[in-house]
Each structure stands twice: as structure tokens, then as C-alpha cells.
Enzyme design. Structure first.
Site: not given
Ligand code: DQQ
Length: 589
Positions: A60, A62-63, A79, A123-124, A189, A243
Site C-alpha cells: 500500500w 498513499n500520501d 505513506q 503519518w504525513s 500533517d 488534511e
């Protein structure tokens, strides 16, 4: 001496080449040549892996996080769930490096959950380079032992390593905790920081309180000790959490970018952009406006408030989220990356072994009108141009379809310019209250027809056109102006019916003196990324054809409008595969 693990090596020759390549890298010499890509996009089992869009070897993503240019190398963190093709509860920062933003080397993960302040995920966040370009700092969100969101700092173990392979978390972490008026699980973020005229660093963090989305400002003298500004820097009602806020200056004139710390007080040269990713809508919205500093009071005031309607400005009217920009010191430009998620099911992702790709990095600047931003694929992707075919001055009669032959239509960069004649004859439409997305999905007797348009491209089409992703324009006469409608229609993109085939679309202003309209589309197996009207409008979609795969994919230009359209010029290039190297304990699909 560091060790390398190389998986999926198809033959001995490739192994030798890769060893040589890594040996040269290790000895500090920069080389432009990369080893052959290890995962083939045309593999029967993996028809949807991309050839030149960034994606991890497996699992996976994402960002995009903390993109930056440092000591001659571009960095992209992202991510990543290293354990599955789905989002998870131990998200890490994966890390890849490149000399040209196109060919990549995947490195070991840079930041992983390990401490009470990030034990439940990293996280981001973003990077800021301090001390004259010598010291990169990463600010990221940790999900702490109580599942609260806090902001943490990480610095490179060895700042003289251009690959910045190892990162250390500061003992002062967390450096920011949710302040009063912010939900403990909606505070995340951090953006790239900028330096004010008072010598203090500023950073914004996304947040939520009730239904209000907030962007909160922090100040620091030393980048470690951060003080919150109790007044929101920017807020929107009824939006939910903000976000991945991205806040940066854009020059009023020209396509160059400027550093995030560019003199913020000078409104004659720059405007400011606030980008917010609204989780409630899963879209990236941007606002142009003024950054005000009045003594202690600092805020961002947008020219136009968020309306929650289709008239709000978005980077991309298709799939594109959690984006982040950075200033590229090497070429004085601002570059934007965005996460492009899948449109198939979670079960499909598990079966594929991966999910999530990144858009092509886009150069971004303010349009001459001052009313919107322009985005354009970075020039480096032209390095991948292979065989070219061209068409010029060809009429497309009403109802006609012309095949663009001689290219590999599953991985192609195509740009077409249509001539608009007699714009005055466009049919009437008052766009007020009309949802462009619904208008794009409307089909009269199976194929739309208007006066000027629909005209455009049929991407990833099967020979019999049963499968096609159509990206097109239609032009209308509106009260006191002309408007264009740009659409990306996925409804016939695949014979499979277990997919999200939402049609995307938006209106945009057409200058009546404008004689042409352009469409550039980057097609890459399962992504159709389009830049309309010279990059003023972007629409990205993910599609999974069952017939139009690899050599069975075709590309067409079409015109379903009543008026004949002339293709003023068309250039299409088959795209080579980007070259991907692996270093560290990375394994592939
Ligand atoms: N993704 C991250 C968050 C961010 C969200 C978690 C946006 O930090 O708010 O993976 O996609």
C-alpha cells in the site's frame, strides 16, 4: 560496505549491471544510467502496474511526504504499509531517491513507528531545509501510545549523505500536542515551514473542531520549541478536518517557483496558495489569497471563500489527493505530487499485491489571469519519449473517430490541439446550478452530441471501442461569456463491472479570442492523467480495462459534435519504462 538485497532478478546479466550501478553509487559518483526495471508492467499477471508513474515495489501507498531536492538528489517519502496492500495501523515513511524525478531508487524505510510518540503510525509531514540548504528537518505526525496525534521532528543521521538514508527522531518529541480547541485525533500533517522577517519559523498543521476545518499556525525560533497561535490561520465551516495543508507563495508573473520562505511581505511579486485536502470529500481544493501579517496577528484570507459547490477550485477534478508541493532549487520551479488511489476493490488490491500510485510530478505556477493555477508535467518526462507519431491539419467530421496508429497506446504521452472556429455558434448553457459532473455523464442515445463538441481522445480503447476512457471537451455560450466543459468518462473503461467508474468533469472559462484548445494526456496502463487547456484544468482517472491491455490498447481522436473540428496538431510518443533500482531490504511483488 553496505549490503543490497535484490529480488526478482530475471537473469545474470541484469544482476551484473545492477551490481556495477550500485558500486558506482557507493563510490560517490553520480550516474544517470539505471538498471533495467525489474517488474515488467506488461506481465500477464500485472496488467495494471504503471510504466512511468511512481509506485512502490509492492503493498500500500498513499500520501507523498516531504518531497525535496537536496545535494543534487530528489527525495520522495510516502505513506506506506509494508505489510499489506491495504491501509494499516503501522504506517511507515518509505523513501525513494532520484536524479530526475522519473527514474527512481527505492531505499529502506526512513521513519518507522518505534517510540511512544509514534508507536501507532508515522503519518504525513513535510521537509524544510535549514542553514543555507545544509540541514533538512522533517516534521511528521505520530500516532502516539494513546492514539492521539502529535507532531515530531526527525533529522538525518548523516547530512552529508545525499541519499539521506538514516533518520534520527529528536529527544524533544513530541514538539507539538493538540492545542485547546482541537480534537486529539484530528491534528495532523505539518506543512513545510517558512521563515518570517522576524527570524521566526512558521508552520501550519491541519485540524478539526466539530464541523470546522482549521489550519493552525505555529512559531519557533529554533525549529524545536514551537508556540501555537490561538487564532486559526485559516478555517472553513462544515468541512470536517483539513488534511495535508500546503501553503506557499506563487509569483504573479512567470512560470518559475519561489522558495516557501520567499519574502512574504511583498504583495507586488507574490500571491499565496492554501491547499487543503478535505477528508469529507477526498479532493484537494486550493485557494488563492493574501497572507497577512499585522503585528502579532497572522492569517490567510482567500479571494473566494469555500462554497462546497463545483465552482471551488481543485488541483484535479478526478482522483488526486493529499498532494504536496516543494520548491526545486535546481530548476527554480515548484513541483506538485499527488496520491492517485485505486478505483477497484480492496479484494482486487490484495490480489494485485499493491495499491496506490503517484501522479506525474507537475510544475505549478499562477495563470496569467491570476485566477487559477497552471499545472504541467515536468519536462523530464520527455526523456522517456520513444517513437513519435504526428498528425496535422486534419478535419474531424461530425461523428468521426480517427485512430492514432504506430504507438504503444498503453503507455503514451499524447498532446492534441483542436482549432475552435465559430465559437459564437456554440450552444447555449447557463452553468449556474448545473453540476458539470452530471452533465459529463449525460448521454443522448448512447453518444453525446452538441454543436462544438464533445471532441477529444479515447484512451485505453479496445479495437471495437467496447472499452474506452473518453477525455473530452464541449463548448457553450453562457451569459456574458463562453465556457468549456472538460470531462473524463470512465463508464465504458472496462467490461468489468466491479469498478468505480464515476465520470469526472468541470467547467472552465473560454477566452472568446482563443482560437485553439489543447489536451495533453499521459496514459500508463491503469492511469489516464489529463491536462486540458494548457494545464489550467486537470483530470486524473484510474481504469482497469479487460481487453485494452498492453498491445491490445488503442488510442483514438474523436468528434461527436455537429461542427467539424480541425486537429491543428497532434503529437503522440510511446513512452519507455522508467528505470527503477532497489537498495536495502526491499522486496518486490
Ligand atoms: N493520510 C495520512 C494522514 C493524512 C491522510 C495517513 C491523508 O496523515 O491526513 O496515512 O490522506
Amino acid at each position: 560496505m553496505f549490503s543490497f538485497t535484490i529480488f526478482m532478478m530475471k537473469n545474470f546479466a541484469t544482476l551484473i549491471l545492477l551490481a556495477l550501478f550500485l558500486f558506482i553509487l557507493q563510490n560517490g559518483n553520480r550516474i544517470e544510467a539505471f538498471p533495467d526495471r525489474i517488474i515488467s508492467s506488461s506481465s500477464i499477471n500485472q496488467p495494471y502496474r504503471t510504466s512511468y508513474h511512481f509506485q512502490p515495489p509492492k503493498n500500500w501507498m498513499n500520501d507523498p511526504n516531504a518531497p525535496m531536492y537536496y545535494k543534487g538528489v530528489y527525495h520522495l517519502f510516502y505513506q506506506h504499509n509494508p505489510y499489506a496492500a491495504t491501509f494499516g495501523d503501522r504506517i511507515v515513511w518509505a523513501h525513494s531517491v532520484s536524479y530526475d524525478l522519473i527514474n527512481w531508487i527505492h531505499l529502506n524505510n526512513a521513519i518507522e513507528p518505534s517510540e511512544p510518540f509514534d508507536i501507532n503510525s508515522c503519518w504525513s509531514g513535510s521537509a524544510t531545509i535549514l542553514e543555507g540548504g545544509e540541514k533538512p528537518f522533517i516534521l511528521y505526525t505520530g500516532i502516539d501510545e494513546n492514539k492521539h496525534q502529535v507532531q515530531n521532528l526527525a533529522i538525518p543521521k548523516n547530512a552529508s549523505d545525499p541519499f539521506l538514508r538514516e533518520w534520527i527522531k529528536l529527544p524533544q518529541n513530541p514538539v507539538m500536542k493538540p492545542p485547546i480547541g482541537v480534537e486529539l485525533n484530528n491534528f495532523r500533517d505539518p506543512s513545510t515551514a517558512w521563515l518570517g522577517n522576524d527570524g521566526k519559523w512558521r508552520v501550519v498543521v491541519g485540524a478539526q473542531n466539530g464541523d470546522q476545518g482549521k489550519v493552525i499556525l505555529y512559531h519557533s525560533k529554533d525549529f524545536v520549541d514551537w508556540k501555537v497561535d490561538s487564532r486559526p490561520f485559516f478555517a472553513t465551516d462544515n468541512t470536517g478536518v483539513c488534511e495535508c495543508p500546503d501553503f506557499f507563495p506563487v509569483l504573479i508573473k512567470g512560470e518559475n517557483g519561489v522558495d516557501t520562505s520567499f519574502d512574504h511581505q511583498d504583495p507586488n511579486f507574490v500571491r499565496h496558495v492554501m491547499k487543503i485536502s478535505y477528508l469529507s470529500r477526498l479532493h484537494d481544493y486550493y485557494f488563492l489569497g493574501n497572507y497577512n501579517v499585522f503585528g502579532d496577528n497572522e492569517n490567510f484570507v482567500p479571494d473566494i471563500k469555500f462554497t462546497g459547490t463545483s465552482s471551488d477550485l481543485r488541483y484535479d477534478y478526478g482522483k488526486f489527493y493529499a498532494s504536496k508541493s516543494f520548491f526545486d532549487y535546481a530548476k527554480n520551479r515548484r513541483i506538485l505530487w499527488g496520491w492517485v488511489n485505486e478505483s477497484d476493490s480492496t479484494q482486487d488490491d490484495i490480489q494485485k499485491g499493491w495499491a496506490g500510485i503517484q501522479s506525474i510530478p507537475r510544475q505549478i505556477w499562477l495563470d496569467k489571469s491570476g485566477k487559477r493555477l497552471v499545472q504541467w508535467p515536468i519536462e523530464e518526462i520527455e526523456k522517456l519519449h520513444d517513437k513519435q507519431v504526428s498528425i496535422s491539419k486534419e478535419n474531424l467530421l461530425s461523428g468521426s473517430t480517427l485512430q492514432v496508429s504506430g504507438i504503444i497506446a498503453s503507455q503514451v504521452d499524447v498532446e492534441v490541439v483542436f482549432e475552435i472556429s465559430e465559437v459564437e455558434s456554440a450552444e447555449w448553457l447557463d452553468p449556474k446550478g448545473v453540476d458539470p459532473q452530471i452533465l459529463c455523464s449525460k448521454k443522448e442515445d448512447g453518444s453525446r452530441s452538441g454543436k462544438i463538441g464533445p471532441f477529444g481522445l479515447l484512451a485505453l480503447a479496445s479495437e471495437d471501442l467496447r472499452e474506452q476512457t473518453s477525455v473530452f471537451f464541449q463548448i457553450y455560450k453562457a451569459p456574458n461569456r463562453y465556457v468549456g466543459l472538460m470531462c473524463s468518462d470512465q463508464s465504458r473503461s472496462s467490461l468489468r463491472d466491479d469498478l468505480d467508474k464515476t465520470t469526472y468533469g468541470t467547467f472552465f472559462d473560454i477566452d472568446p479570442t482563443q482560437k485553439t484548445i489543447s489536451l495533453r494526456t499521459l496514459i500508463d496502463h491503469s492511469i489516464v492523467e489529463s491536462f486540458g487547456d494548457e494545464g489550467r484544468i486537470c483530470i486524473t482517472s484510474r481504469v482497469y480495462p479487460s481487453l485494452a491491455i498492453d498491445k491490445n490498447a488503442h488510442l483514438f481522436v474523436f468528434n461527436n459534435g455537429i461542427q467539424t473540428m480541425q486537429i491543428s496538431k497532434l503529437n503522440a510518443w510511446s513512452m519507455k519504462q522508467a528505470q527503477i533500482g532497489y537498495e536495502g531490504n526491499i522486496s518486490c511483488v
